[in-house]
Structures are given as C-alpha cells and as structure tokens.
Design a protein around this motif. Structure first.
Motif, PDB file in Angstrom:
ATOM      1  N   LYS A 209      37.714  63.601  26.127  1.00 56.88           N
ATOM      2  CA  LYS A 209      39.183  62.910  26.227  1.00 56.88           C
ATOM      3  C   LYS A 209      39.119  61.609  26.771  1.00 56.88           C
ATOM      4  CE  LYS A 209      42.236  65.417  24.857  1.00 56.88           C
ATOM      5  NZ  LYS A 209      42.830  65.453  23.595  1.00 56.88           N
ATOM      6  N   ILE A 210      38.536  61.404  27.894  1.00 55.63           N
ATOM      7  CA  ILE A 210      38.363  60.020  28.347  1.00 55.63           C
ATOM      8  C   ILE A 210      37.777  58.948  27.295  1.00 55.63           C
ATOM      9  CG2 ILE A 210      37.518  58.534  30.191  1.00 55.63           C
ATOM     10  CD1 ILE A 210      37.587  61.143  31.900  1.00 55.63           C
ATOM     11  N   ALA A 211      36.875  59.518  26.533  1.00 49.05           N
ATOM     12  CA  ALA A 211      36.217  58.503  25.596  1.00 49.05           C
ATOM     13  C   ALA A 211      37.103  58.171  24.713  1.00 49.05           C
ATOM     14  CB  ALA A 211      34.912  59.157  25.261  1.00 49.05           C
ATOM     15  N   ALA A 212      37.785  59.196  24.120  1.00 52.56           N
ATOM     16  CA  ALA A 212      38.947  59.222  22.945  1.00 52.56           C
ATOM     17  C   ALA A 212      39.886  58.152  23.496  1.00 52.56           C
ATOM     18  CB  ALA A 212      39.395  60.572  22.725  1.00 52.56           C
ATOM     19  N   TYR A 213      40.521  58.240  24.768  1.00 53.26           N
ATOM     20  CA  TYR A 213      41.445  57.482  25.089  1.00 53.26           C
ATOM     21  C   TYR A 213      41.095  56.070  25.295  1.00 53.26           C
ATOM     22  CZ  TYR A 213      44.697  55.289  28.687  1.00 53.26           C
ATOM     23  OH  TYR A 213      45.539  54.718  29.213  1.00 53.26           O
ATOM     24  N   LEU A 214      39.732  55.621  25.637  1.00 54.51           N
ATOM     25  CA  LEU A 214      39.276  54.354  25.712  1.00 54.51           C
ATOM     26  C   LEU A 214      39.193  53.646  24.384  1.00 54.51           C
ATOM     27  CD1 LEU A 214      36.874  54.569  28.874  1.00 54.51           C
ATOM     28  CD2 LEU A 214      39.098  53.641  28.749  1.00 54.51           C
ATOM     29  N   GLU A 215      38.514  54.636  23.355  1.00 52.79           N
ATOM     30  CA  GLU A 215      38.327  54.252  22.130  1.00 52.79           C
ATOM     31  C   GLU A 215      39.651  53.650  21.525  1.00 52.79           C
ATOM     32  OE1 GLU A 215      36.171  55.756  18.000  1.00 52.79           O
ATOM     33  OE2 GLU A 215      36.379  56.926  19.846  1.00 52.79           O
ATOM     34  N   ALA A 216      40.679  54.529  21.432  1.00 52.09           N
ATOM     35  CA  ALA A 216      41.867  54.200  21.130  1.00 52.09           C
ATOM     36  C   ALA A 216      42.433  52.894  21.408  1.00 52.09           C
ATOM     37  CB  ALA A 216      42.735  55.431  21.378  1.00 52.09           C
ATOM     38  N   ARG A 217      41.801  52.250  22.615  1.00 53.11           N
ATOM     39  CA  ARG A 217      42.292  51.161  23.143  1.00 53.11           C
ATOM     40  C   ARG A 217      41.399  49.906  22.885  1.00 53.11           C
ATOM     41  NH1 ARG A 217      44.832  55.049  24.749  1.00 53.11           N
ATOM     42  NH2 ARG A 217      46.969  55.037  25.655  1.00 53.11           N
ATOM     43  N   GLY A 218      40.419  50.142  22.001  1.00 51.21           N
ATOM     44  CA  GLY A 218      39.423  49.273  21.619  1.00 51.21           C
ATOM     45  C   GLY A 218      38.091  48.931  22.631  1.00 51.21           C
ATOM     46  N   ILE A 219      38.287  49.987  23.398  1.00 48.72           N
ATOM     47  CA  ILE A 219      37.239  49.630  24.647  1.00 48.72           C
ATOM     48  C   ILE A 219      35.922  50.257  24.164  1.00 48.72           C
ATOM     49  CG2 ILE A 219      36.554  50.044  27.033  1.00 48.72           C
ATOM     50  CD1 ILE A 219      39.546  50.110  27.606  1.00 48.72           C
ATOM     51  N   SER A 220      34.882  49.479  24.530  1.00 44.32           N
ATOM     52  CA  SER A 220      33.437  50.041  24.040  1.00 44.32           C
ATOM     53  C   SER A 220      32.398  49.450  25.009  1.00 44.32           C
ATOM     54  CB  SER A 220      32.979  49.670  22.719  1.00 44.32           C
ATOM     55  OG  SER A 220      33.060  48.045  22.467  1.00 44.32           O
ATOM     56  N   GLY A 221      31.259  49.566  24.887  1.00 46.78           N
ATOM     57  CA  GLY A 221      30.136  49.049  25.696  1.00 46.78           C
ATOM     58  C   GLY A 221      30.385  49.667  27.205  1.00 46.78           C
ATOM     59  N   TYR A 222      30.313  50.917  27.287  1.00 50.90           N
ATOM     60  CA  TYR A 222      30.462  51.629  28.792  1.00 50.90           C
ATOM     61  C   TYR A 222      29.684  52.970  28.746  1.00 50.90           C
ATOM     62  CZ  TYR A 222      33.898  54.405  26.853  1.00 50.90           C
ATOM     63  OH  TYR A 222      34.590  55.425  26.008  1.00 50.90           O
ATOM     64  N   TYR A 223      29.469  53.505  29.790  1.00 46.93           N
ATOM     65  CA  TYR A 223      29.002  54.734  30.141  1.00 46.93           C
ATOM     66  C   TYR A 223      29.784  55.572  31.274  1.00 46.93           C
ATOM     67  CZ  TYR A 223      25.647  54.734  33.967  1.00 46.93           C
ATOM     68  OH  TYR A 223      25.387  54.570  35.176  1.00 46.93           O
ATOM     69  N   LEU A 224      30.271  56.878  30.834  1.00 49.59           N
ATOM     70  CA  LEU A 224      31.023  57.540  32.021  1.00 49.59           C
ATOM     71  C   LEU A 224      29.655  58.732  32.483  1.00 49.59           C
ATOM     72  CD1 LEU A 224      33.782  58.515  29.667  1.00 49.59           C
ATOM     73  CD2 LEU A 224      33.837  56.985  31.556  1.00 49.59           C
ATOM     74  N   ASN A 225      29.908  58.609  33.814  1.00 47.36           N
ATOM     75  CA  ASN A 225      28.953  59.756  34.552  1.00 47.36           C
ATOM     76  C   ASN A 225      29.976  60.639  35.213  1.00 47.36           C
ATOM     77  OD1 ASN A 225      26.987  61.007  35.880  1.00 47.36           O
ATOM     78  ND2 ASN A 225      25.802  59.265  36.615  1.00 47.36           N
ATOM     79  N   VAL A 226      29.834  61.828  35.175  1.00 46.48           N
ATOM     80  CA  VAL A 226      30.839  62.591  35.680  1.00 46.48           C
ATOM     81  C   VAL A 226      30.192  63.973  36.182  1.00 46.48           C
ATOM     82  CG1 VAL A 226      33.089  64.085  35.664  1.00 46.48           C
ATOM     83  CG2 VAL A 226      32.698  62.051  34.306  1.00 46.48           C
ATOM     84  N   GLY A 227      29.279  63.758  37.333  1.00 51.78           N
ATOM     85  CA  GLY A 227      28.442  64.850  37.863  1.00 51.78           C
ATOM     86  C   GLY A 227      27.609  65.538  37.016  1.00 51.78           C
ATOM     87  N   GLY A 228      26.672  64.847  36.404  1.00 51.05           N
ATOM     88  CA  GLY A 228      25.917  65.582  35.480  1.00 51.05           C
ATOM     89  C   GLY A 228      26.192  65.379  34.107  1.00 51.05           C
ATOM     90  N   ASN A 229      27.265  65.067  33.444  1.00 53.10           N
ATOM     91  CA  ASN A 229      27.682  64.737  32.177  1.00 53.10           C
ATOM     92  C   ASN A 229      27.803  63.301  32.119  1.00 53.10           C
ATOM     93  OD1 ASN A 229      28.460  67.640  33.034  1.00 53.10           O
ATOM     94  ND2 ASN A 229      29.641  67.581  30.945  1.00 53.10           N
ATOM     95  N   VAL A 230      26.993  62.823  31.248  1.00 53.46           N
ATOM     96  CA  VAL A 230      26.836  61.244  30.998  1.00 53.46           C
ATOM     97  C   VAL A 230      27.412  60.992  29.649  1.00 53.46           C
ATOM     98  CG1 VAL A 230      25.464  59.282  30.843  1.00 53.46           C
ATOM     99  CG2 VAL A 230      25.167  60.787  32.356  1.00 53.46           C
ATOM    100  N   ARG A 231      28.280  60.272  29.197  1.00 50.79           N
ATOM    101  CA  ARG A 231      28.704  59.948  28.047  1.00 50.79           C
ATOM    102  C   ARG A 231      28.732  58.168  27.741  1.00 50.79           C
ATOM    103  NH1 ARG A 231      30.231  58.963  23.060  1.00 50.79           N
ATOM    104  NH2 ARG A 231      31.958  60.154  22.032  1.00 50.79           N
ATOM    105  N   THR A 232      27.805  58.032  26.895  1.00 51.69           N
ATOM    106  CA  THR A 232      27.667  56.495  26.704  1.00 51.69           C
ATOM    107  C   THR A 232      28.314  56.078  25.323  1.00 51.69           C
ATOM    108  OG1 THR A 232      25.527  56.800  25.177  1.00 51.69           O
ATOM    109  CG2 THR A 232      25.457  56.430  27.531  1.00 51.69           C
ATOM    110  N   VAL A 233      29.010  55.098  25.068  1.00 54.51           N
ATOM    111  CA  VAL A 233      29.524  54.286  24.143  1.00 54.51           C
ATOM    112  C   VAL A 233      29.173  53.015  23.817  1.00 54.51           C
ATOM    113  CG1 VAL A 233      31.899  53.782  23.181  1.00 54.51           C
ATOM    114  CG2 VAL A 233      31.557  55.798  24.415  1.00 54.51           C
ATOM    115  N   GLY A 234      28.647  52.700  22.848  1.00 52.17           N
ATOM    116  CA  GLY A 234      28.187  51.096  22.472  1.00 52.17           C
ATOM    117  C   GLY A 234      26.901  50.957  23.372  1.00 52.17           C
ATOM    118  N   VAL A 235      26.725  49.669  23.582  1.00 55.57           N
ATOM    119  CA  VAL A 235      25.505  49.262  24.229  1.00 55.57           C
ATOM    120  C   VAL A 235      25.726  48.413  25.599  1.00 55.57           C
ATOM    121  CG1 VAL A 235      23.907  49.431  22.214  1.00 55.57           C
ATOM    122  CG2 VAL A 235      25.035  47.233  22.764  1.00 55.57           C
TER     123      VAL A 235
END
Length: 234
Positions: A81-107
C-alpha cells in the motif's frame, strides 16, 4: 498452500503468543502451552467459517470460538500500500525496509540495482550475509526462527506455528522469498516455513516470477532454480 498459511489460526497463535510473552518477561517460569489447550483451540480454525461478503464489505466468523491473525501477511500488505501510494505520486528509485520485508522500486541514483542482504541466521557464523541480491522492482521477505523465540528448559521455541502439528515449524532456521509483491512474499514465506523442503521448492517452481532460498536446520542451503540470477558477488 494447502492450509499452511491460515489467518483463522488466531485461537492457536494467541496461546503461543501469551506463553512466549510470559516466558520472555520471566524466563525462570517459561512454559509451553498445554497440548490440550492447543487441540481445543485448533477446533476453531476452519477457514471456511470465515464468511466474506464482498458486496456488503463485511467479514463474519461463523464459529464464535474463532479469532483471526493476519500477522503472516499484514506487514507485506502494508508495504504494498505504501509503494502504491508513492507510485501514484510519481516517486521511484527507492526501497522500503520494514522489519524483514524489503520492497524495491526502480534503481539507485547511480543506475545500479538495490543491494539487499540475506542475514546469516547463525549470529556467530560467517559470512554475515549468506547472499547479497541486486533487486529492481522486487520484494524480498525473510522469515526465521532466530529472532522471535523464547527458551523453555534450554530449548528455543520460535513464533512460526505449523498448523499440522500446532508446534513451531521444524524445517528451517531461515527462509527468503523473492517476488514482485511484498504481500505475496510475506504470505508465502510463512507457508513455506511449515513445509518440507522438497514440497516447498516444488510449490515455488510451479509459480511464475517467484524464487526462494532456504537454510535448513542442519545448515544446508538450497535455492529454487532462478534464485541465483539475482545474486551479486559480495
């Protein structure tokens, strides 16, 4: 997953949770749940008793003794849901690290993929990272027996409970799932942790775009066929 990840297991999981919390607060009095209490709770875990009405947006528990526990997927869902929120605002090139859950978007800013390590479950073991992955628009979720546990009579008992035995799953010390969705990876990591390795590998090999890495209790490492393609030289 043949019921290996069941959000209707709340009655069983709450018993283990209470025993673990009590044991952590007072290690000298740490105790295991009684088999009788676990069996009684397990009688209230049938997923078919969870009635979802999509039109009314309601969930009804047909069994009054049932409780839900979405701990095996909630964190991954929140990350998506966080990734979708950021994507809807045109944000890319980041990663989220939430206690063992890593989500990468772009490079990264230098055009290279994000470097994400899989920690050695042996705190004294080397190397510290068993694998380092290069990820671009992928999620990595790691489940393990080496962080959330308590000790009873010198033996540790971790938090991932096998629905078949009502005991902590006995196959792995660490397990990583790699796919696009953090929610999917989160749910799969718990389910796989409760399966023998051959069965777990076969399940992942039957799925498109999903890979996994396993550390068995004897220290043996195993990976699905496409996993090493993501690995970098450390």
């Amino acid at each position: 997953t043949n019921g290996k990840n069941n959000i209707a297991m709340g009655a069983v999981l709450s018993i283990w949770h209470d025993c673990r919390e009590a044991g952590l607060k007072n290690p000298e009095c740490a105790a295991l749940p009684s088999p009788e209490a676990l069996e009684k709770a397990a009688a209230h875990t049938a997923i078919n008793d969870v009635i979802v009405d999509r039109e009314k947006h309601t969930v009804y528990l047909r069994d009054p003794g049932m409780t839900l526990d979405v701990g095996a997927v909630a964190k991954g869902y929140a990350v998506e849901k966080i990734a979708a929120y950021l994507e809807a605002r045109g944000i890319s090139g980041y990663y989220l690290n939430v206690g063992g859950n890593v989500r990468t978007v772009g490079v990264r800013g230098d055009g290279e993929p994000w470097r994400v390590g899989i920690e050695n479950p042996d705190p004294a073991g080397e190397p510290r990272n068993l694998r380092v992955l290069g990820l671009d628009d992928r999620s990595l979720v790691v489940s393990g027996s080496y962080q959330r546990f308590y000790v009873v009579d010198g033996k540790s008992y971790h938090h991932i409970i096998d629905p078949a035995t009502l005991q902590p799953a006995a196959y792995y010390t660490s397990l990583a799932v790699l796919c696009r969705s953090s929610a999917m990876a989160d749910a799969l990591s718990t389910a796989l942790f409760c399966m023998p390795c051959d069965e777990a590998v076969a399940l992942i090999e039957s799925m498109d775009g999903v890979e996994a890495f396993f550390v068995l209790k004897d220290g043996t490492q195993r990976a699905t066929s496409g996993f090493e393609e993501y690995c970098l030289t450390q």
